[in-house]
Write an enzyme that holds these catalytic residues in place. Sequence first.
Site, mmCIF file in Angstrom:
data_model
loop_
_atom_site.group_PDB
_atom_site.id
_atom_site.type_symbol
_atom_site.label_atom_id
_atom_site.label_comp_id
_atom_site.label_asym_id
_atom_site.label_seq_id
_atom_site.Cartn_x
_atom_site.Cartn_y
_atom_site.Cartn_z
ATOM 1 N N GLY A 51 5.388 -69.738 -19.244
ATOM 2 C CA GLY A 51 6.516 -70.593 -18.890
ATOM 3 C C GLY A 51 6.276 -71.373 -17.612
ATOM 4 O O GLY A 51 5.674 -70.865 -16.664
ATOM 5 N N SER A 61 7.293 -64.669 -25.595
ATOM 6 C CA SER A 61 8.675 -64.682 -25.080
ATOM 7 C C SER A 61 9.497 -63.504 -25.592
ATOM 8 O O SER A 61 10.717 -63.585 -25.708
ATOM 9 C CB SER A 61 9.381 -66.000 -25.443
ATOM 10 O OG SER A 61 8.812 -67.066 -24.735
ATOM 11 N N GLU A 76 9.141 -70.520 -30.017
ATOM 12 C CA GLU A 76 9.364 -70.692 -28.585
ATOM 13 C C GLU A 76 9.624 -72.150 -28.206
ATOM 14 O O GLU A 76 9.492 -72.536 -27.041
ATOM 15 C CB GLU A 76 8.153 -70.163 -27.808
ATOM 16 C CG GLU A 76 7.925 -68.677 -27.985
ATOM 17 C CD GLU A 76 6.693 -68.196 -27.230
ATOM 18 O OE1 GLU A 76 6.776 -68.066 -26.004
ATOM 19 O OE2 GLU A 76 5.662 -67.956 -27.871
ATOM 20 N N ASP A 84 0.307 -59.700 -18.130
ATOM 21 C CA ASP A 84 1.444 -58.792 -17.961
ATOM 22 C C ASP A 84 0.965 -57.343 -17.938
ATOM 23 O O ASP A 84 0.076 -56.964 -18.722
ATOM 24 C CB ASP A 84 2.446 -58.985 -19.100
ATOM 25 C CG ASP A 84 3.048 -60.386 -19.107
ATOM 26 O OD1 ASP A 84 3.030 -61.043 -18.051
ATOM 27 O OD2 ASP A 84 3.517 -60.821 -20.173
ATOM 28 N N TYR A 143 15.323 -65.321 -20.024
ATOM 29 C CA TYR A 143 15.829 -66.694 -20.055
ATOM 30 C C TYR A 143 17.339 -66.850 -19.935
ATOM 31 O O TYR A 143 17.820 -67.949 -19.697
ATOM 32 C CB TYR A 143 15.368 -67.373 -21.352
ATOM 33 C CG TYR A 143 13.871 -67.345 -21.524
ATOM 34 C CD1 TYR A 143 13.040 -68.053 -20.666
ATOM 35 C CD2 TYR A 143 13.290 -66.593 -22.543
ATOM 36 C CE1 TYR A 143 11.663 -68.023 -20.809
ATOM 37 C CE2 TYR A 143 11.907 -66.553 -22.700
ATOM 38 C CZ TYR A 143 11.103 -67.270 -21.824
ATOM 39 O OH TYR A 143 9.748 -67.235 -21.970
ATOM 40 N N GLU A 192 -0.633 -57.849 -22.103
ATOM 41 C CA GLU A 192 -1.129 -59.026 -22.809
ATOM 42 C C GLU A 192 -1.513 -60.122 -21.835
ATOM 43 O O GLU A 192 -1.192 -60.077 -20.653
ATOM 44 C CB GLU A 192 -0.071 -59.552 -23.781
ATOM 45 C CG GLU A 192 1.223 -59.973 -23.113
ATOM 46 C CD GLU A 192 2.270 -60.426 -24.132
ATOM 47 O OE1 GLU A 192 2.339 -61.635 -24.390
ATOM 48 O OE2 GLU A 192 3.014 -59.577 -24.648
#
Length: 325
Positions: free
Chosen positions: A277, A151, A21, A258, A217, A271
Amino acid sequence: MSDAISNFGKVAVMFGGYSAERDVSLRSGKAVLNALQQAGVNAVAFDPAEQPLTALMGDVKAERVFIVLHGRGGEDGTMQGALQLLGLPYTGSGVLGSALAMDKIRCKRLFLAQNLPTAAFAVVHNDTNDYAQLLSDLGGKVMVKPANEGSSIGMSAASNAAELEQAIAAALKYDSEILVERWINGREFTIAILGDTVLPIVEMRTPRAFYDYEAKYQANSTEYLCPAPLTAEQTAAMQADALAAFKAVGASGWGRVDLMLNQQGEHFLLEVNTVPGMTEKSLVPMAAKAAGLSFNELVLQILQQTLDGNTHAGKAVLNTKVQDH
């Protein structure tokens, strides 16, 4: 907050690193660094892939660290442990909370132990060969995830044995332990936590199969709704479970949980992210904005926690003598 600026001293904003990441971390770190500097903080960039950690105490002379490293080596407890040994206060969760949150499998086991809702799952290694049975046991469609990546790296969906075999092989490139999770058909959400405050819920909508790396992203088609269009009861229940999940893994300071909501109205925890971010378009800043906090105010509040007792580092212990018993 302005009175505290001088109390921060020199702050090393740690980003980049070695993980898969790295690119995301570079973007997050630059945004945090710019915000701190705009606020008048004496903040400098520090990439552990380019400088030895000892430089923090040497040339850099850092007095605290704002961690914006995503993934392994920065979000898994290893950096937190190193900074603790150096006696440097740092942002976010401590060693144990970071390590547990990073491991999706241990995370889910803790959710189950706390009677928190999470999707059915199996843990597989490279010796798995009965893909059809595994798929059948988990309802015919699954999400495959490396245990220790973020990610959405290494993640893919599978709805037949051939796809499952391929998905597990892809995930094994990133980890030796793989989480195979029952597919949840529904809406995707994230809930940011700042100290003991649960921020407004963000819903992510994408035309893609799921909220993957590209949706996060690269794609322009991802839609974000904050506060998420939910009933008051749904909002309260999801926020309560998110905070309980955050505490269950020992996370602290700030982070993100999440979740998904299925078509029957049941929510499931996915998770915990302890260094999510932090670009100005990221989800935690989005939730903070809905709560009335600008990006600069958000980063200052996170850094303020290192002065308010939410710090995991005391005096440097590298040279501490061991007493004879």
